[in-house]
Design a protein around this motif. Structure first.
Motif: not given
Length: 291
Positions: A130-157
């Motif tokens: 939950m976001c209550a207070v934000v700074p004037s710049w930065g402070g983003e939250t990044e999220i990565a999808d580990m399902r799509a990342a697995y799908d994108g791996l070479p078959q050998r890996i």
């Protein structure tokens, strides 16, 4: 109840309209939201800035609450509920804490890609920030999808990863950053756990990576080989095409599924206030627990 969705990225994530975060959801709403999470892995809800009581009540409707790293760090005197994670740079009196403050030093580890509480058994399921207070710049939250990342791996890996387990330890991410001022009791508060490097998400049936900054070794490999494999996987899994970057507005409630995503906070000016509060549910139904 009418729920509308809008994609956050082409491959995962959705902004949700039609769920009132100020109210405790009924079982039908919980079930509908679970289906959205299974499909999207990340859901953004917007509303008023919730106080701790309302945030805890909303989160508790989705399962038992996680305490996580607070088992190591202890109780935060700034907060009413021990189950709330203080993702802020604020001192107990509400002022901006010094950069050298013990909790601020520890919280910098949140800028590493991680899955909440992967260092314990059971690990985390949903995190609700939950976001209550934000700074004037930065402070983003990044999220990565580990399902799509697995799908994108070479078959050998993919074939190489089959059957591998990683050991996760609560303080590994802190030690990586030179934050090692912990007592023996704190170091031993949460024993290391092992999880498969590749798992199947129970709601969607999709395979996904389960890695991040708490993973410190691969079982059966030398430490250097295992850590390089984890680093290579992390580099692959956090390419821009797998990542959503969220710019905060007060009243945002961002929910992610720790089982199939990684996340991190981004740089901001530590002299400016930034306040987010995280509540998290436990993954008590994980197939690995039953096994």
């Amino acid at each position: 109840m009418t729920i509308a969705t809008e994609p956050l990225t082409p491959i995962f994530g959705a902004a949700i309209a039609g769920i009132d975060i100020a109210e405790v959801p009924d079982p039908a709403t919980v079930a509908a939201f679970d289906r959205l999470m299974d499909a999207h892995a990340v859901c953004l809800l917007r509303g008023p800035v919730l106080d701790e009581d309302r945030q805890i009540a909303f989160t508790r409707a989705f399962g038992p609450l996680d305490v996580g790293f607070k088992q190591v760090a202890g109780r935060n005197p700034r907060l009413k509920h021990h189950e709330i994670g203080d993702i802020s740079n604020l001192a107990p009196d509400g002022s901006v804490a010094a950069r050298s403050h013990r909790r601020i030093v520890s919280n910098i580890a949140n800028r590493l890609w991680h899955s909440d509480s992967s260092f314990q058994r059971p690990a985390a399921k949903y995190s609700m920030l939950m976001c209550a207070v934000v700074p004037s710049w930065g402070g983003e939250t990044e999220i990565a999808d580990m399902r799509a990342a697995y799908d994108g791996l070479p078959q050998r890996i993919k074939a190489m990863l089959g059957g591998l387990e990683a050991e996760h330890y609560a303080l590994h991410s802190r030690f990586m950053l030179g934050d090692d001022d912990y007592s023996a009791d704190q170091r031993n508060a949460i024993a290391p756990v092992r999880w498969p490097v590749v798992r199947t998400h129970p709601g969607s049936g999709r395979r996904h990576l389960f890695i991040g900054a708490h993973a410190r070794s691969i079982v059966g490999m030398t430490v250097p080989e295992g850590r390089m494999l984890l680093a290579d996987l992390l580099e692959h899994a956090t390419q821009p095409r797998y990542v959503h970057s969220h710019r905060w507005t007060p009243g945002d409630l961002l929910v992610w599924d720790n089982r199939c995503t990684l996340h991190r906070g981004r740089l901001f000016d530590l002299s400016e206030p930034r306040e987010l509060r995280r509540s998290t549910t436990l993954d008590v139904d994980a197939p690995e627990l039953a096994a």
